[in-house]
Design a protein around this motif. Sequence first.
Motif, PDB file in Angstrom:
ATOM      1  N   ALA A   1       0.828  -1.197   0.000  1.00 21.19           N
ATOM      2  CA  ALA A   1       0.000   0.000   0.000  1.00 21.19           C
ATOM      3  C   ALA A   1       0.861   1.244   0.000  1.00 21.19           C
ATOM      4  O   ALA A   1       0.568   2.227  -0.684  1.00 21.19           O
ATOM      5  CB  ALA A   1      -0.921  -0.011   1.226  1.00 21.19           C
ATOM      6  N   GLU A   2       1.948   1.210   0.789  1.00 22.99           N
ATOM      7  CA  GLU A   2       2.835   2.371   0.870  1.00 22.99           C
ATOM      8  C   GLU A   2       3.453   2.652  -0.482  1.00 22.99           C
ATOM      9  O   GLU A   2       3.543   3.793  -0.932  1.00 22.99           O
ATOM     10  CB  GLU A   2       3.920   2.085   1.910  1.00 22.99           C
ATOM     11  CG  GLU A   2       4.784   3.289   2.239  1.00 22.99           C
ATOM     12  CD  GLU A   2       3.985   4.337   2.985  1.00 22.99           C
ATOM     13  OE1 GLU A   2       4.268   5.531   2.790  1.00 22.99           O
ATOM     14  OE2 GLU A   2       3.084   3.957   3.749  1.00 22.99           O
ATOM     15  N   GLY A   3       3.859   1.556  -1.181  1.00 19.71           N
ATOM     16  CA  GLY A   3       4.496   1.737  -2.476  1.00 19.71           C
ATOM     17  C   GLY A   3       3.532   2.265  -3.510  1.00 19.71           C
ATOM     18  O   GLY A   3       3.853   3.138  -4.310  1.00 19.71           O
ATOM     19  N   ASP A   4       2.300   1.739  -3.519  1.00 19.20           N
ATOM     20  CA  ASP A   4       1.308   2.203  -4.479  1.00 19.20           C
ATOM     21  C   ASP A   4       0.899   3.627  -4.199  1.00 19.20           C
ATOM     22  O   ASP A   4       0.709   4.430  -5.107  1.00 19.20           O
ATOM     23  CB  ASP A   4       0.060   1.298  -4.434  1.00 19.20           C
ATOM     24  CG  ASP A   4       0.325  -0.058  -5.075  1.00 19.20           C
ATOM     25  OD1 ASP A   4       1.315  -0.157  -5.824  1.00 19.20           O
ATOM     26  OD2 ASP A   4      -0.447  -0.985  -4.810  1.00 19.20           O
TER      27      ASP A   4
ATOM     28  N   GLN B   1      -4.474  -1.405  -3.739  1.00 19.89           N
ATOM     29  CA  GLN B   1      -4.986  -0.581  -4.831  1.00 19.89           C
ATOM     30  C   GLN B   1      -6.073   0.373  -4.342  1.00 19.89           C
ATOM     31  O   GLN B   1      -6.168   1.511  -4.797  1.00 19.89           O
ATOM     32  CB  GLN B   1      -5.496  -1.469  -5.962  1.00 19.89           C
ATOM     33  CG  GLN B   1      -4.363  -2.239  -6.652  1.00 19.89           C
ATOM     34  CD  GLN B   1      -4.867  -3.189  -7.709  1.00 19.89           C
ATOM     35  OE1 GLN B   1      -5.871  -3.871  -7.530  1.00 19.89           O
ATOM     36  NE2 GLN B   1      -4.172  -3.247  -8.830  1.00 19.89           N
ATOM     37  N   VAL B   2      -6.877  -0.079  -3.394  1.00 14.51           N
ATOM     38  CA  VAL B   2      -7.882   0.803  -2.800  1.00 14.51           C
ATOM     39  C   VAL B   2      -7.191   1.881  -1.966  1.00 14.51           C
ATOM     40  O   VAL B   2      -7.575   3.060  -2.000  1.00 14.51           O
ATOM     41  CB  VAL B   2      -8.876  -0.005  -1.936  1.00 14.51           C
ATOM     42  CG1 VAL B   2      -9.863   0.930  -1.231  1.00 14.51           C
ATOM     43  CG2 VAL B   2      -9.629  -1.022  -2.789  1.00 14.51           C
ATOM     44  N   VAL B   3      -6.167   1.492  -1.228  1.00 14.49           N
ATOM     45  CA  VAL B   3      -5.396   2.453  -0.437  1.00 14.49           C
ATOM     46  C   VAL B   3      -4.833   3.546  -1.334  1.00 14.49           C
ATOM     47  O   VAL B   3      -4.879   4.740  -1.001  1.00 14.49           O
ATOM     48  CB  VAL B   3      -4.261   1.740   0.327  1.00 14.49           C
ATOM     49  CG1 VAL B   3      -3.299   2.755   0.943  1.00 14.49           C
ATOM     50  CG2 VAL B   3      -4.835   0.851   1.427  1.00 14.49           C
TER      51      VAL B   3
ATOM     52  N   GLU C   1      -3.009   6.327 -10.340  1.00 14.18           N
ATOM     53  CA  GLU C   1      -4.077   6.785 -11.213  1.00 14.18           C
ATOM     54  C   GLU C   1      -5.116   5.703 -11.348  1.00 14.18           C
ATOM     55  O   GLU C   1      -4.864   4.534 -11.178  1.00 14.18           O
ATOM     56  CB  GLU C   1      -3.510   7.118 -12.596  1.00 14.18           C
ATOM     57  CG  GLU C   1      -2.542   8.294 -12.572  1.00 14.18           C
ATOM     58  CD  GLU C   1      -2.010   8.583 -13.956  1.00 14.18           C
ATOM     59  OE1 GLU C   1      -1.454   9.656 -14.146  1.00 14.18           O
ATOM     60  OE2 GLU C   1      -2.170   7.708 -14.831  1.00 14.18           O
ATOM     61  N   ALA C   2      -6.338   6.128 -11.677  1.00 14.29           N
ATOM     62  CA  ALA C   2      -7.425   5.171 -11.848  1.00 14.29           C
ATOM     63  C   ALA C   2      -7.232   4.398 -13.139  1.00 14.29           C
ATOM     64  O   ALA C   2      -6.657   4.892 -14.099  1.00 14.29           O
ATOM     65  CB  ALA C   2      -8.759   5.903 -11.872  1.00 14.29           C
TER      66      ALA C   2
ATOM     67  N   ARG D   1     -20.794   6.354   2.175  1.00 16.49           N
ATOM     68  CA  ARG D   1     -20.954   5.732   0.868  1.00 16.49           C
ATOM     69  C   ARG D   1     -20.424   4.298   0.872  1.00 16.49           C
ATOM     70  O   ARG D   1     -19.438   3.993   1.535  1.00 16.49           O
ATOM     71  CB  ARG D   1     -20.201   6.525  -0.208  1.00 16.49           C
ATOM     72  CG  ARG D   1     -20.823   7.857  -0.562  1.00 16.49           C
ATOM     73  CD  ARG D   1     -20.031   8.538  -1.674  1.00 16.49           C
ATOM     74  NE  ARG D   1     -18.695   8.906  -1.218  1.00 16.49           N
ATOM     75  CZ  ARG D   1     -17.631   9.010  -2.019  1.00 16.49           C
ATOM     76  NH1 ARG D   1     -17.737   8.703  -3.295  1.00 16.49           N
ATOM     77  NH2 ARG D   1     -16.464   9.386  -1.531  1.00 16.49           N
ATOM     78  N   LEU D   2     -21.102   3.444   0.109  1.00 22.26           N
ATOM     79  CA  LEU D   2     -20.587   2.112  -0.200  1.00 22.26           C
ATOM     80  C   LEU D   2     -19.934   2.222  -1.567  1.00 22.26           C
ATOM     81  O   LEU D   2     -20.586   2.521  -2.562  1.00 22.26           O
ATOM     82  CB  LEU D   2     -21.713   1.083  -0.225  1.00 22.26           C
ATOM     83  CG  LEU D   2     -21.270  -0.360  -0.541  1.00 22.26           C
ATOM     84  CD1 LEU D   2     -20.391  -0.911   0.580  1.00 22.26           C
ATOM     85  CD2 LEU D   2     -22.488  -1.264  -0.761  1.00 22.26           C
ATOM     86  N   ARG D   3     -18.620   2.009  -1.588  1.00 22.59           N
ATOM     87  CA  ARG D   3     -17.842   2.149  -2.815  1.00 22.59           C
ATOM     88  C   ARG D   3     -17.363   0.777  -3.274  1.00 22.59           C
ATOM     89  O   ARG D   3     -16.955  -0.055  -2.453  1.00 22.59           O
ATOM     90  CB  ARG D   3     -16.654   3.091  -2.586  1.00 22.59           C
ATOM     91  CG  ARG D   3     -17.062   4.443  -2.042  1.00 22.59           C
ATOM     92  CD  ARG D   3     -15.890   5.320  -1.643  1.00 22.59           C
ATOM     93  NE  ARG D   3     -15.096   5.726  -2.804  1.00 22.59           N
ATOM     94  CZ  ARG D   3     -14.037   6.531  -2.713  1.00 22.59           C
ATOM     95  NH1 ARG D   3     -13.630   6.999  -1.536  1.00 22.59           N
ATOM     96  NH2 ARG D   3     -13.368   6.872  -3.801  1.00 22.59           N
ATOM     97  N   VAL D   4     -17.416   0.534  -4.584  1.00 23.28           N
ATOM     98  CA  VAL D   4     -17.076  -0.777  -5.138  1.00 23.28           C
ATOM     99  C   VAL D   4     -15.884  -0.612  -6.076  1.00 23.28           C
ATOM    100  O   VAL D   4     -15.925   0.200  -7.012  1.00 23.28           O
ATOM    101  CB  VAL D   4     -18.264  -1.390  -5.889  1.00 23.28           C
ATOM    102  CG1 VAL D   4     -17.954  -2.829  -6.293  1.00 23.28           C
ATOM    103  CG2 VAL D   4     -19.534  -1.345  -5.031  1.00 23.28           C
ATOM    104  N   PHE D   5     -14.829  -1.389  -5.823  1.00 19.92           N
ATOM    105  CA  PHE D   5     -13.593  -1.272  -6.583  1.00 19.92           C
ATOM    106  C   PHE D   5     -13.278  -2.563  -7.320  1.00 19.92           C
ATOM    107  O   PHE D   5     -13.425  -3.667  -6.775  1.00 19.92           O
ATOM    108  CB  PHE D   5     -12.418  -0.939  -5.647  1.00 19.92           C
ATOM    109  CG  PHE D   5     -12.465   0.449  -5.079  1.00 19.92           C
ATOM    110  CD1 PHE D   5     -11.843   1.500  -5.731  1.00 19.92           C
ATOM    111  CD2 PHE D   5     -13.134   0.709  -3.884  1.00 19.92           C
ATOM    112  CE1 PHE D   5     -11.875   2.786  -5.208  1.00 19.92           C
ATOM    113  CE2 PHE D   5     -13.175   1.990  -3.352  1.00 19.92           C
ATOM    114  CZ  PHE D   5     -12.544   3.030  -4.013  1.00 19.92           C
ATOM    115  N   ASP D   6     -12.815  -2.399  -8.549  1.00 19.56           N
ATOM    116  CA  ASP D   6     -12.214  -3.485  -9.318  1.00 19.56           C
ATOM    117  C   ASP D   6     -10.768  -3.064  -9.566  1.00 19.56           C
ATOM    118  O   ASP D   6     -10.490  -2.291 -10.468  1.00 19.56           O
ATOM    119  CB  ASP D   6     -12.959  -3.685 -10.639  1.00 19.56           C
ATOM    120  CG  ASP D   6     -12.478  -4.915 -11.401  1.00 19.56           C
ATOM    121  OD1 ASP D   6     -11.534  -5.587 -10.919  1.00 19.56           O
ATOM    122  OD2 ASP D   6     -13.031  -5.211 -12.478  1.00 19.56           O
ATOM    123  N   GLY D   7      -9.865  -3.522  -8.718  1.00 18.72           N
ATOM    124  CA  GLY D   7      -8.510  -2.998  -8.739  1.00 18.72           C
ATOM    125  C   GLY D   7      -8.525  -1.547  -8.279  1.00 18.72           C
ATOM    126  O   GLY D   7      -9.082  -1.217  -7.238  1.00 18.72           O
TER     127      GLY D   7
END
Length: 280
Positions: A66-69, A204-206, A75-76, A132-138
């Motif tokens: 997470a720290e590295g990303d 990726q979420v982080v 970017e998205a 909010r409920l947020r949904v992530f794909d990567g």
Amino acid sequence: GLASPSPAASEHGEGVASPSQEADPHATGLASPSPERAAVAPGGGPDGGSDVAADGAAETSAADQAEGDGADGAEAKPDQDGEKSEGSDAAEAPVDDPRVAVRPKEEWSSLRASSPWSFPDAPASEPDGSIRLRVFDGREEVLSVSVKESVLVLGASLEHAHVADKTHDSVKQQHVALLFESPGNFSVQAIGEISVSAIVSHPQVVSVLRAEQQTLPPSAPMPAVLAMSEDEPLRLDQQRCCFMLARSRLVFLLDLISSPRKEDVAAKKTDEEPLAKAAA
């Protein structure tokens, strides 16, 4: 009010820990899943083998990833049209995406009467929509829904759910319910197999949250908790507020971290104005 999950890893599944058997002295009726169910290996559930989609996510190295990303202000992920899908601009509803779907708002309340799964009694108050409920794909945020109902059901289709995860056949028609309790507490009730995890488990979420300049709570890597339908609801908080359905790759984040968006604050004010006038 929940029993805290044990840091010990499950003897049958990577990255999934069984919750502690010790009762929380401050418990309010919500408990961690039973040790017997939490120790079930992915694919061992009674529903025909739905697995948790935490494959390959090593909890002990998640914080470093997470720290590295996050350092690069990630970017998205580009969408099919070649444009970047900004996390904070994800659509409320309707969405035209093969991975997710959301029930029309005017049909949300009718699900309580037609649901095969029994809804709990409504609390004294409803959530105000600031969460909010947020949904992530990567790194791509594919859906963002303001939580304004005390019960939000997620499953494989909109016939019996408010939000549909269509990415894997292991997701049941009704798979999990997001529950609201006054005054402002949230939990998840497993209907099918779910994995509840910390934000740091999803680098990726982080990276998206850091790109939004959100302040993340200090947290060490925490093992995910596997829950099944027989288990008690699991309380969500700022440290552990992500969950996944069976073998789906989507990450559902109940965003208890971000500051309320301006449009959510404005909508709340608009909703409260008629009530204030009536009271006057």
